[in-house]
Design a protein around this motif. Structure first.
Motif, PDB file in Angstrom:
ATOM      1  N   ILE A  27     -18.251 -43.666  -4.471  1.00 14.66           N
ATOM      2  CA  ILE A  27     -17.448 -44.195  -5.577  1.00 14.66           C
ATOM      3  C   ILE A  27     -16.098 -44.684  -5.063  1.00 14.66           C
ATOM      4  CG2 ILE A  27     -16.199 -43.553  -7.669  1.00 14.66           C
ATOM      5  CD1 ILE A  27     -19.080 -43.937  -8.238  1.00 14.66           C
ATOM      6  N   ARG A  28     -15.440 -43.871  -4.228  1.00 17.06           N
ATOM      7  CA  ARG A  28     -14.140 -44.275  -3.684  1.00 17.06           C
ATOM      8  C   ARG A  28     -14.238 -45.576  -2.909  1.00 17.06           C
ATOM      9  NH1 ARG A  28     -11.351 -38.948  -0.954  1.00 17.06           N
ATOM     10  NH2 ARG A  28     -10.915 -37.745  -2.825  1.00 17.06           N
ATOM     11  N   GLN A  33     -13.140 -51.350  -2.360  1.00 16.92           N
ATOM     12  CA  GLN A  33     -13.532 -52.712  -2.004  1.00 16.92           C
ATOM     13  C   GLN A  33     -13.330 -53.664  -3.179  1.00 16.92           C
ATOM     14  OE1 GLN A  33     -17.535 -52.470  -0.530  1.00 16.92           O
ATOM     15  NE2 GLN A  33     -16.980 -51.237   1.239  1.00 16.92           N
ATOM     16  N   LEU A  34     -13.680 -53.201  -4.387  1.00 14.52           N
ATOM     17  CA  LEU A  34     -13.469 -54.041  -5.559  1.00 14.52           C
ATOM     18  C   LEU A  34     -11.981 -54.303  -5.794  1.00 14.52           C
ATOM     19  CD1 LEU A  34     -16.074 -52.519  -8.052  1.00 14.52           C
ATOM     20  CD2 LEU A  34     -16.165 -54.768  -6.992  1.00 14.52           C
ATOM     21  N   SER A  35     -11.137 -53.281  -5.593  1.00 14.55           N
ATOM     22  CA  SER A  35      -9.702 -53.446  -5.829  1.00 14.55           C
ATOM     23  C   SER A  35      -9.063 -54.405  -4.847  1.00 14.55           C
ATOM     24  CB  SER A  35      -9.003 -52.081  -5.754  1.00 14.55           C
ATOM     25  OG  SER A  35      -8.980 -51.601  -4.422  1.00 14.55           O
ATOM     26  N   GLN A  36      -9.683 -54.584  -3.676  1.00 16.46           N
ATOM     27  CA  GLN A  36      -9.154 -55.501  -2.671  1.00 16.46           C
ATOM     28  C   GLN A  36      -9.809 -56.876  -2.726  1.00 16.46           C
ATOM     29  OE1 GLN A  36      -6.487 -54.457  -0.675  1.00 16.46           O
ATOM     30  NE2 GLN A  36      -6.648 -52.780  -2.152  1.00 16.46           N
ATOM     31  N   ASN A  38     -10.537 -60.550  -3.686  1.00 20.46           N
ATOM     32  CA  ASN A  38      -9.678 -61.620  -4.197  1.00 20.46           C
ATOM     33  C   ASN A  38     -10.123 -62.098  -5.578  1.00 20.46           C
ATOM     34  OD1 ASN A  38      -7.961 -61.697  -1.958  1.00 20.46           O
ATOM     35  ND2 ASN A  38      -9.371 -62.993  -0.824  1.00 20.46           N
ATOM     36  N   GLU A  39     -11.416 -62.103  -5.843  1.00 19.07           N
ATOM     37  CA  GLU A  39     -11.900 -62.563  -7.141  1.00 19.07           C
ATOM     38  C   GLU A  39     -11.469 -61.604  -8.252  1.00 19.07           C
ATOM     39  OE1 GLU A  39     -15.924 -64.908  -6.794  1.00 19.07           O
ATOM     40  OE2 GLU A  39     -16.075 -63.094  -5.589  1.00 19.07           O
ATOM     41  N   ILE A  40     -11.493 -60.303  -7.979  1.00 19.52           N
ATOM     42  CA  ILE A  40     -11.036 -59.319  -8.964  1.00 19.52           C
ATOM     43  C   ILE A  40      -9.549 -59.495  -9.231  1.00 19.52           C
ATOM     44  CG2 ILE A  40     -10.676 -56.850  -9.368  1.00 19.52           C
ATOM     45  CD1 ILE A  40     -13.539 -57.632  -9.737  1.00 19.52           C
ATOM     46  N   VAL A  41      -8.764 -59.661  -8.149  1.00 12.93           N
ATOM     47  CA  VAL A  41      -7.312 -59.841  -8.305  1.00 12.93           C
ATOM     48  C   VAL A  41      -7.022 -61.114  -9.091  1.00 12.93           C
ATOM     49  CG1 VAL A  41      -5.145 -60.204  -7.072  1.00 12.93           C
ATOM     50  CG2 VAL A  41      -6.790 -58.545  -6.207  1.00 12.93           C
ATOM     51  N   ILE A 132     -11.306 -43.665 -12.565  1.00 11.74           N
ATOM     52  CA  ILE A 132     -10.358 -44.767 -12.757  1.00 11.74           C
ATOM     53  C   ILE A 132      -9.597 -44.996 -11.453  1.00 11.74           C
ATOM     54  CG2 ILE A 132      -8.279 -45.537 -13.953  1.00 11.74           C
ATOM     55  CD1 ILE A 132      -9.243 -44.122 -16.419  1.00 11.74           C
ATOM     56  N   ARG A 133      -9.571 -46.244 -11.002  1.00  9.94           N
ATOM     57  CA  ARG A 133      -8.772 -46.621  -9.817  1.00  9.94           C
ATOM     58  C   ARG A 133      -7.790 -47.718 -10.225  1.00  9.94           C
ATOM     59  NH1 ARG A 133      -8.553 -46.570  -4.282  1.00  9.94           N
ATOM     60  NH2 ARG A 133     -10.502 -45.391  -4.015  1.00  9.94           N
ATOM     61  N   ARG A 134      -6.521 -47.502  -9.912  1.00 10.80           N
ATOM     62  CA  ARG A 134      -5.491 -48.517 -10.154  1.00 10.80           C
ATOM     63  C   ARG A 134      -5.569 -49.594  -9.073  1.00 10.80           C
ATOM     64  NH1 ARG A 134      -0.390 -45.089  -9.659  1.00 10.80           N
ATOM     65  NH2 ARG A 134       0.714 -46.943 -10.399  1.00 10.80           N
ATOM     66  N   ILE A 135      -5.386 -50.847  -9.467  1.00 11.91           N
ATOM     67  CA  ILE A 135      -5.390 -51.977  -8.536  1.00 11.91           C
ATOM     68  C   ILE A 135      -3.937 -52.351  -8.266  1.00 11.91           C
ATOM     69  CG2 ILE A 135      -6.147 -54.341  -8.148  1.00 11.91           C
ATOM     70  CD1 ILE A 135      -8.454 -53.817 -10.039  1.00 11.91           C
ATOM     71  N   ILE A 136      -3.480 -52.089  -7.035  1.00 18.70           N
ATOM     72  CA  ILE A 136      -2.066 -52.239  -6.686  1.00 18.70           C
ATOM     73  C   ILE A 136      -1.938 -53.144  -5.476  1.00 18.70           C
ATOM     74  CG2 ILE A 136       0.023 -51.004  -5.985  1.00 18.70           C
ATOM     75  CD1 ILE A 136      -1.157 -48.506  -7.321  1.00 18.70           C
TER      76      ILE A 136
END
Length: 538
Positions: A27-28, A33-36, A38-41, A132-136
């Motif tokens: 999960i981590r 990987q999703l938080s990094q 570019n399409e998600i950002v 929940i993971r914050r995207i920073i």
């Protein structure tokens, strides 16, 4: 026997803890990987109301693709959400088995429970478990939004533990003493209530015998490595003993029988063994000197005699492998040199093309931006998956991006179609073996001054295999030319063709992955076209 009961129960708890640790790590890693990505950002940076319907549709498609891959890899995920900080905008993905949908208010309520300093957090709400993971932004520390994953019931199920420690006897507490998962049995509830009122950290790993309602149990505590969670297992001692006692008895009986048989056999075989040992010993000394072609001559034909013959075969094989290894090392050095000559910085190209793409959008040059997007997709999948297996869906997406770029050049003079069975899109295959054939058709198989070019790609499942057919209406080839192209199958010809990639290179890659379980055939008629058929296992 009691000691064995404790050890068996402790082993089951440890195995269950390891499984849960592995799932937490997955999960981590997936959410990081999703938080990094570019399409998600990009989805979080640009509000929906500022985007054109085309871009918004592309973003939604990208989000669903990324999240569907995550849910496909992690079967215990039901739902996934992406929300921008301070906004009511929510993108969601749902597993086929899920019928839940959190609102923006629900997500905001969950997010309020995450401590400010935590990048990620586990929460329990209404009996459901969430991550929940914050995207920073790493450089500016600016928070864009967050990803929320909802786990299904299988997240806390541990296969193989039912014989000793069923799910109803397992309870899991988090670092604050809150219950993440509670066993349904009454003794589990009592012990979980006890530990929620005490500091579970001070117990560390703990195993002990207890008595509850006139029945003996083995109590186990184990701390997870990746989270400050405690797994509490309460195992009925009768369950363990009922399994261990027959096993121990069987082992003792088998050991006695085997001991008697070995004694008889050892006396019978000792004479023939000694006779061949000396011969084999002398042969091994020759092997140590590098004389692998030295023949060992056994005294008799018992097992050691057969071993001596196998030594002879192995010596010949080792000699062949040494020569083959030397040739392959020389070829590898040449390949590395060619690779160094061709290297560029792909990440620099990716970032530069991304800037050009957004510049085209700002200038409303949408066709140019779409072509650049296809180039970016080609570059991205090449960087990420150049040496790995990819799904057929990813392979066809790669081919589609390539054909999109070619359509920019040839316009209406080039048309193509892609047909595939939906059931085989998720199957992993050797990547990047379709596009070289298409490129060859465009560059060498068409005479656009005479007629338009048509390319067809057809993928379908045939039993345990996948058949990929690539056809064109180009100038075709004679039977002699086809035979020449396929001659490498017999004589290991390394000549290059197909725009420098070469059928031998593609054949070699498929051979390394699928061994002999694949076929590659070419059928061509001059002035009518060419059909290439590749069959690989699922």
């Amino acid at each position: 026997m009691i000691t064995n009961s404790k050890e068996s129960s402790a082993n089951i708890v440890t195995q269950s803890m390891s499984v849960l640790d592995q799932r937490i790590t997955q999960i981590r890693q997936q959410t990081f990987q999703l938080s990094q990505d570019n399409e998600i950002v990009d989805i979080l940076l640009y509000p929906e109301e500022e985007l054109s319907p085309v871009i918004l549709g592309q973003q939604n498609s990208s989000f669903r693709r990324l999240l569907s891959l995550t849910a496909y890899n992690l079967s215990y995920i039901d739902d996934a959400y992406l929300s921008k900080t301070g906004s009511n905008s929510v993108r969601s993905y749902h597993n086929a088995k899920s019928n839940n949908d959190l609102t923006a208010a629900d997500l905001a309520s969950l997010y309020e429970r995450v401590e400010d300093k935590r990048v990620y957090s586990w929460l329990v709400s209404d009996g459901d478990t969430y991550f929940i993971r914050r995207i920073i932004d790493i450089e500016s520390n600016e928070e864009y939004g967050f990803i929320c994953l909802k786990m299904n019931s299988s997240f806390f199920l541990f296969e193989g533990s039912s014989d000793f420690l069923s799910d109803e006897y397992i309870t899991i507490l988090n670092e604050d003493g809150n219950i993440m998962k509670e066993g349904s049995n009454s003794i589990s509830k009592d012990w979980s209530a006890y530990f929620t009122q005490n500091d579970t950290k001070r117990y560390a790993t703990y195993t002990n015998s207890i008595e509850y309602d006139q029945e003996k149990y083995v109590l186990n505590l184990a701390n997870l490595e990746n989270e400050e969670w405690v797994l509490i297992g309460v195992t009925p001692e009768a369950n363990i003993l009922s399994r261990i006692t027959p096993i121990i008895t069987s082992i003792l009986i088998i050991s006695i029988i085997l001991g008697l048989l070995l004694t008889v056999l050892s006396n019978y075989m000792s004479k023939s063994i000694v006779a061949n040992i000396a011969v084999i010993k002398d042969g091994i000394k020759e092997y140590e000197k590098g004389n692998f072609l030295n023949e060992i001559k056994p005294v008799n034909d018992d097992e050691l005699g057969l071993l001596a013959i196998q030594f002879n075969n192995m010596g010949h094989r080792l000699d062949e492998l040494i020569h083959q290894l030397n040739e392959e090392q020389e070829a590898m050095r040449n390949l590395e040199f060619q690779s160094l000559k061709a290297q560029i910085n792909p990440h620099f190209l990716y970032n530069t093309l991304g800037s050009v793409r957004w510049s085209s959008f700002n200038k409303k040059e949408y066709e140019t931006a779409a072509a650049i997007e296809s180039i970016i997709n080609l570059l991205r999948i090449t960087i990420k998956n150049s040496e790995s297996l990819i799904t057929l869906k990813e392979e066809l997406a790669y081919v589609t991006d390539y054909l999109t770029i070619q359509k920019m050049r040839y316009g209406e003079a080039l048309t193509y179609s892609i047909r595939t069975d939906p059931d085989i899109l998720g199957i992993e295959i050797a990547g990047f073996f379709i596009q070289p054939f298409i490129e060859n058709s465009i560059l060498h198989g068409f005479d656009f001054s005479e007629r338009d070019g048509v390319i067809g790609i057809d993928c379908k499942g045939i039993g345990d295999h996948i058949q990929v057919t690539i056809s064109d209406n180009g100038i075709g080839m004679s039977a002699e030319k086809v035979q020449e192209l396929l001659s490498f199958k017999q004589n290991n010809d390394k000549r290059q063709g197909f725009n420098g990639l070469g059928i031998p290179i593609i054949y070699s890659r498929l051979s390394k992955i699928y061994k002999d379980d694949f076929t590659l055939d070419i059928h061509s008629v001059p002035n009518e076209g060419t059909i290439i058929t590749i069959i690989i296992p699922k």
